[in-house]
Design a protein around this motif. Sequence first.
Motif, PDB file in Angstrom:
ATOM      1  N   GLY A  70       3.916 -35.488  41.112  1.00 53.00           N
ATOM      2  CA  GLY A  70       5.159 -35.577  41.863  1.00 53.00           C
ATOM      3  C   GLY A  70       5.821 -34.210  41.924  1.00 53.00           C
ATOM      4  O   GLY A  70       5.285 -33.217  41.425  1.00 53.00           O
ATOM      5  N   GLN A 109      12.822 -33.065  41.722  1.00 54.87           N
ATOM      6  CA  GLN A 109      13.927 -33.086  42.682  1.00 54.87           C
ATOM      7  C   GLN A 109      15.224 -32.530  42.097  1.00 54.87           C
ATOM      8  O   GLN A 109      16.055 -31.989  42.823  1.00 54.87           O
ATOM      9  N   TYR A 157      13.975 -35.013  37.180  1.00 52.79           N
ATOM     10  CA  TYR A 157      13.836 -36.193  38.018  1.00 52.79           C
ATOM     11  C   TYR A 157      12.716 -35.929  39.016  1.00 52.79           C
ATOM     12  O   TYR A 157      12.859 -35.089  39.917  1.00 52.79           O
ATOM     13  N   LYS A 172       9.865 -37.077  41.809  1.00 51.44           N
ATOM     14  CA  LYS A 172       9.579 -38.058  42.857  1.00 51.44           C
ATOM     15  C   LYS A 172       8.116 -37.983  43.249  1.00 51.44           C
ATOM     16  O   LYS A 172       7.577 -36.908  43.506  1.00 51.44           O
ATOM     17  N   CYS A 173       7.493 -39.167  43.311  1.00 60.50           N
ATOM     18  CA  CYS A 173       6.090 -39.268  43.733  1.00 60.50           C
ATOM     19  C   CYS A 173       6.011 -39.425  45.251  1.00 60.50           C
ATOM     20  O   CYS A 173       7.015 -39.635  45.931  1.00 60.50           O
ATOM     21  N   GLY A 219       7.681 -42.321  46.915  1.00 55.96           N
ATOM     22  CA  GLY A 219       9.134 -42.382  46.886  1.00 55.96           C
ATOM     23  C   GLY A 219       9.728 -42.801  45.561  1.00 55.96           C
ATOM     24  O   GLY A 219      10.949 -42.744  45.385  1.00 55.96           O
ATOM     25  N   GLN A 220       8.893 -43.212  44.605  1.00 54.21           N
ATOM     26  CA  GLN A 220       9.388 -43.624  43.292  1.00 54.21           C
ATOM     27  C   GLN A 220       9.909 -42.414  42.525  1.00 54.21           C
ATOM     28  O   GLN A 220       9.273 -41.360  42.491  1.00 54.21           O
ATOM     29  N   LEU A 221      11.076 -42.565  41.910  1.00 50.86           N
ATOM     30  CA  LEU A 221      11.697 -41.484  41.157  1.00 50.86           C
ATOM     31  C   LEU A 221      11.603 -41.783  39.665  1.00 50.86           C
ATOM     32  O   LEU A 221      11.957 -42.884  39.219  1.00 50.86           O
ATOM     33  N   TYR A 222      11.129 -40.810  38.889  1.00 53.09           N
ATOM     34  CA  TYR A 222      10.963 -40.965  37.449  1.00 53.09           C
ATOM     35  C   TYR A 222      11.849 -39.952  36.717  1.00 53.09           C
ATOM     36  O   TYR A 222      11.921 -38.780  37.107  1.00 53.09           O
ATOM     37  N   THR A 223      12.500 -40.421  35.661  1.00 52.27           N
ATOM     38  CA  THR A 223      13.270 -39.532  34.792  1.00 52.27           C
ATOM     39  C   THR A 223      12.350 -39.060  33.672  1.00 52.27           C
ATOM     40  O   THR A 223      11.824 -39.871  32.900  1.00 52.27           O
ATOM     41  N   GLU A 232      19.497 -29.189  43.253  1.00 55.09           N
ATOM     42  CA  GLU A 232      18.951 -30.492  43.626  1.00 55.09           C
ATOM     43  C   GLU A 232      18.298 -30.414  44.987  1.00 55.09           C
ATOM     44  O   GLU A 232      18.795 -29.742  45.895  1.00 55.09           O
ATOM     45  N   TYR A 279      16.945 -32.161  48.473  1.00 56.91           N
ATOM     46  CA  TYR A 279      17.262 -33.262  49.376  1.00 56.91           C
ATOM     47  C   TYR A 279      16.274 -33.272  50.542  1.00 56.91           C
ATOM     48  O   TYR A 279      15.856 -32.216  51.026  1.00 56.91           O
TER      49      TYR A 279
END
Length: 293
Positions: free
Chosen positions: A3, A6, A14, A16-17, A20-24, A199, A201
């Motif tokens: 990923g 972001q 944070y 993002k794959c 669209g899945q976001l992982y902390t 960040e 976007y």
Amino acid sequence: MRGRIQRALSGFYYVKCADGQLYTCKARGKFRREGISPLVGDDVEFCEVPGGEGRIDEILPRRNSFDRPSVANIDQMVIVCSQAIPKTDSYLVDRMTAIAALKGCDVLICINKCDLDPADALREYYENAGFRTVSVSAETGEGIEALRAQLVGRLSAVTGNSGVGKSSILNALDPSMSLKTGEVSQALGRGRHTTRHVELYALGADTFVADTPGFSAFDTERMELVHKEQLQYAFPEFGPYLGHCQFPDCAHRKEPGCAVRKALADGRIGQTRYDSYERLYEMASQIKEWELK
């Protein structure tokens, strides 16, 4: 899993794959031991760990990286400036353009607040130096679509001095961002920091922008280290004259037979841009060789 980072905040990343899945995530301790920090824009390999979080295991090879703003894999640096309050010091812009050029990153000069001051001379100044420019007003929307066209298909970092309107421009590009903006001090002629972290976007397919904290004149003294011999290549207007000096190791300062200084005398290179080159060269001359490794 793979990923892209972001956002980076308080030791958390944070990621993002593609789906669209976001992982902390937290980063493996080896990065700290090796003196490496994951950056927004990094492509990484990570895995899920118990507790619902992730762990960054590898940072994939970077195209480039920057200390300020703290970003990686940037295609384009969008340098926001203004001739209204706060008025941008051209040296701040010149230093950022030099750093970007030496990192293999394109530059777009974005002149904001053109409803208050069109800054025609500033636009011409940078166009003559070989840079793409766009004039916008985040307040009225003027030029926003022209800016959007320059961002398509790229990962761009938006940077500039505090109060110049970076977050306001991004809100104009996409109101759903709802980024916090701040007032500009009329007495001090400068803005307050409203963006506290970097960040990323999305502005459409394969189009991303990074909002970054603003900087001041003091901050530029702590930006990337630049090798003095490489600095000449960071000024595109020097290009036609490089290799035509009397001495092959010409520093373009006081040497006789310098083609760059001849172009300066003939008005083909702007005096203010050359002054920035001299200032940066003097600063680079103070850097020790071990600091550049």
